[in-house]
Design an enzyme around this catalytic site. Sequence first.
Site, PDB file in Angstrom:
ATOM      1  N   ARG A  99      -1.888  -6.951  12.058  1.00 32.38           N
ATOM      2  CA  ARG A  99      -2.908  -6.289  12.878  1.00 32.38           C
ATOM      3  C   ARG A  99      -3.535  -7.261  13.876  1.00 32.38           C
ATOM      4  NH1 ARG A  99      -6.384  -1.768  10.075  1.00 32.38           N
ATOM      5  NH2 ARG A  99      -4.721  -0.367   9.440  1.00 32.38           N
ATOM      6  N   SER A 135     -11.673  -6.784   6.158  1.00 29.80           N
ATOM      7  CA  SER A 135     -12.684  -6.153   5.328  1.00 29.80           C
ATOM      8  C   SER A 135     -13.132  -7.170   4.287  1.00 29.80           C
ATOM      9  CB  SER A 135     -12.124  -4.900   4.648  1.00 29.80           C
ATOM     10  OG  SER A 135     -13.133  -4.231   3.935  1.00 29.80           O
ATOM     11  N   ARG A 155       0.848  -1.192   0.000  1.00 30.29           N
ATOM     12  CA  ARG A 155       0.000   0.000   0.000  1.00 30.29           C
ATOM     13  C   ARG A 155       0.887   1.247   0.000  1.00 30.29           C
ATOM     14  NH1 ARG A 155      -5.167  -1.841   1.904  1.00 30.29           N
ATOM     15  NH2 ARG A 155      -5.404  -3.820   0.761  1.00 30.29           N
ATOM     16  N   ARG A 175      -0.472   1.980  13.176  1.00 35.46           N
ATOM     17  CA  ARG A 175      -1.258   0.860  12.663  1.00 35.46           C
ATOM     18  C   ARG A 175      -1.114   0.635  11.160  1.00 35.46           C
ATOM     19  NH1 ARG A 175      -7.457   1.653  13.242  1.00 35.46           N
ATOM     20  NH2 ARG A 175      -7.727   1.534  11.009  1.00 35.46           N
ATOM     21  N   HIS A 176      -0.236   1.423  10.495  1.00 32.97           N
ATOM     22  CA  HIS A 176      -0.091   1.295   9.048  1.00 32.97           C
ATOM     23  C   HIS A 176       1.336   0.926   8.663  1.00 32.97           C
ATOM     24  CE1 HIS A 176      -3.820   3.779   9.107  1.00 32.97           C
ATOM     25  NE2 HIS A 176      -4.098   3.045   8.040  1.00 32.97           N
ATOM     26  N   GLU A 226       0.628   4.282   0.767  1.00 34.31           N
ATOM     27  CA  GLU A 226      -0.030   5.330   1.541  1.00 34.31           C
ATOM     28  C   GLU A 226       0.985   5.951   2.500  1.00 34.31           C
ATOM     29  OE1 GLU A 226      -3.124   3.159   3.393  1.00 34.31           O
ATOM     30  OE2 GLU A 226      -4.309   2.922   1.560  1.00 34.31           O
ATOM     31  N   GLU A 274     -10.108  -2.128  12.932  1.00 35.59           N
ATOM     32  CA  GLU A 274     -10.468  -3.043  11.854  1.00 35.59           C
ATOM     33  C   GLU A 274      -9.313  -3.982  11.535  1.00 35.59           C
ATOM     34  OE1 GLU A 274     -10.081  -3.397   7.327  1.00 35.59           O
ATOM     35  OE2 GLU A 274     -10.499  -1.329   7.938  1.00 35.59           O
TER      36      GLU A 274
END
Length: 539
Positions: free
Chosen positions: A513, A465, A308, A316-317, A310, A462
């Site tokens: 996670r 998903s 990812r 958490r990323h 991002e 979360e």
Amino acid sequence: MADPQKQLDASSATSKNEEKKREKALRKEMKAAETAAKQALAAQQAAADDYAVPFYGSLPLNQSQSRPRLSRVEIDSLSARSGETVTFRARVQTSRAQGNKMVFLNLRQRTHSVQALVTVTPEKVSKQMVKWVAGLADESIVLVQGTVKTSPEPIKSASVQDVEVLVSQIHLISGIDGRLPFSLEDASRPDTEELPSEADAEVRQFNRVLLDTRLNNRVVDLRTNTNLAIFTLQSAIGHLFRQYLHGHGFTEIHSPKLQGAATESGASVFKVNYFKGNAFLAQSPQLAKQMAIAADFERVYEIGPVFRAEDSNTPRHMTEFMGLDLEMTIEEHYHEAMELLDGLLISVFRGLRETYHREIAAVAAQFPADGFKWREGPEGTLKLTFRQAIDMLVEDGVPRESLDDINTENEKRLGRLVKAKYDTDYFIIDKFPLELRPFYTMPDPEDPTLSNSYDFFMRGEEILSGAQRIHNPALLVEKMRSKGVDPDSMKTYVDAFRMGCAPHGGGGIGLERVLMLFLKLNNIRRASMFPRDPKRLEP
């Protein structure tokens, strides 16, 4: 005009000074040589008198020039070997000399350690051997032979507390080149909060090893009992995931991580050079999973890296993590997939608690946390609709107009509300608004603003998903265009559905996670062996 006689006298004086300096340097050199010779002679005499020479020292470089001749044991088996002579390989965790005749060692294999004693004995252990052992650096790897002896009282500094080893031979396999960046003792201290800078750590009574320091020297950090336990648990999650899905008729697949188009959002993918064109690192195996369903595999899963792009520097990323993904055909309702995923996660939680309680306790010793709680039995996992979740937040004072989506802060707030009301750390939210989901998500048949999709949460964050996917090609193309995705850029994917595909659904889980939240590690980097984020590409 200068006096020639004075110049001659000055030159003569300089020459005499230089001669004196040369004589002084020569005497100093001769004295040093004499001292070195005496030391060499003394060392030679000492070596000649050292009856323990065969029993200690550095081993030659291991280039596989021989095969093992001795049966080596594990430290955790020593309690049952009192009176036996054993051989084992271990790291020197700590050493403590008692005068010049005795050294105590704490020897470690992974999470197990034992006390060893090297003491002068006639014909076996000399003073020179004791001195050499006392000079071994912490974290050196040694080959030890000795006799296991029952200890009269528990040895609290070791995990094996009822016996110790009386060393008769010890050889160095691998030493330390330089200094350790920090001690394992400091890296293992209970850590309940992060300090903002190294300067703040210096005011403490002990050395505090910050997360960046740990990650910059990850190999040493990973040797702690805590990290060995964390990554044993990470491995266990993967094993339990596979075990459950194999038991439910799933086939493991391996999808490519280089793709010709972005699967969801072009802004969050890594573009890489690919010969004369470009490719993208896969955000998930989503397309491949669905195409496998179209190929009649019916139930598939994958454990693999997910990328990812991002720029999220949060606890958490990460830019690369391990995805636990599955896809399955459904007979009538997408809750078939949701319920299987629920059963899978509960099986994982139960397996960790029942089989790995020792590792969980080891992590909790450094990162204290309430044990993870979930609901079992007739009541089952708590399931809320998106609207019910919003209502809970509104009742707690969050303005409804700010809740078109549930952001990270409100996710955690909802987790606290759920824990207070239902006494569970694990719950599911169903029926998300369609506008919040990717183009391949099936709309709700009764309310086109909603979708047949769900998220799973642990401690208010979360971790999964998922949804029913669109298997009808016409509807898929329509939704792709509404999301600004050109169907022609993903022609092979769309064509898979034009050739017929069963209704299906699934989900994607972030391995790190799950691990982070089950243990409450507070930062996802602690759950990744070599984490990758916008600021870290090494080690």
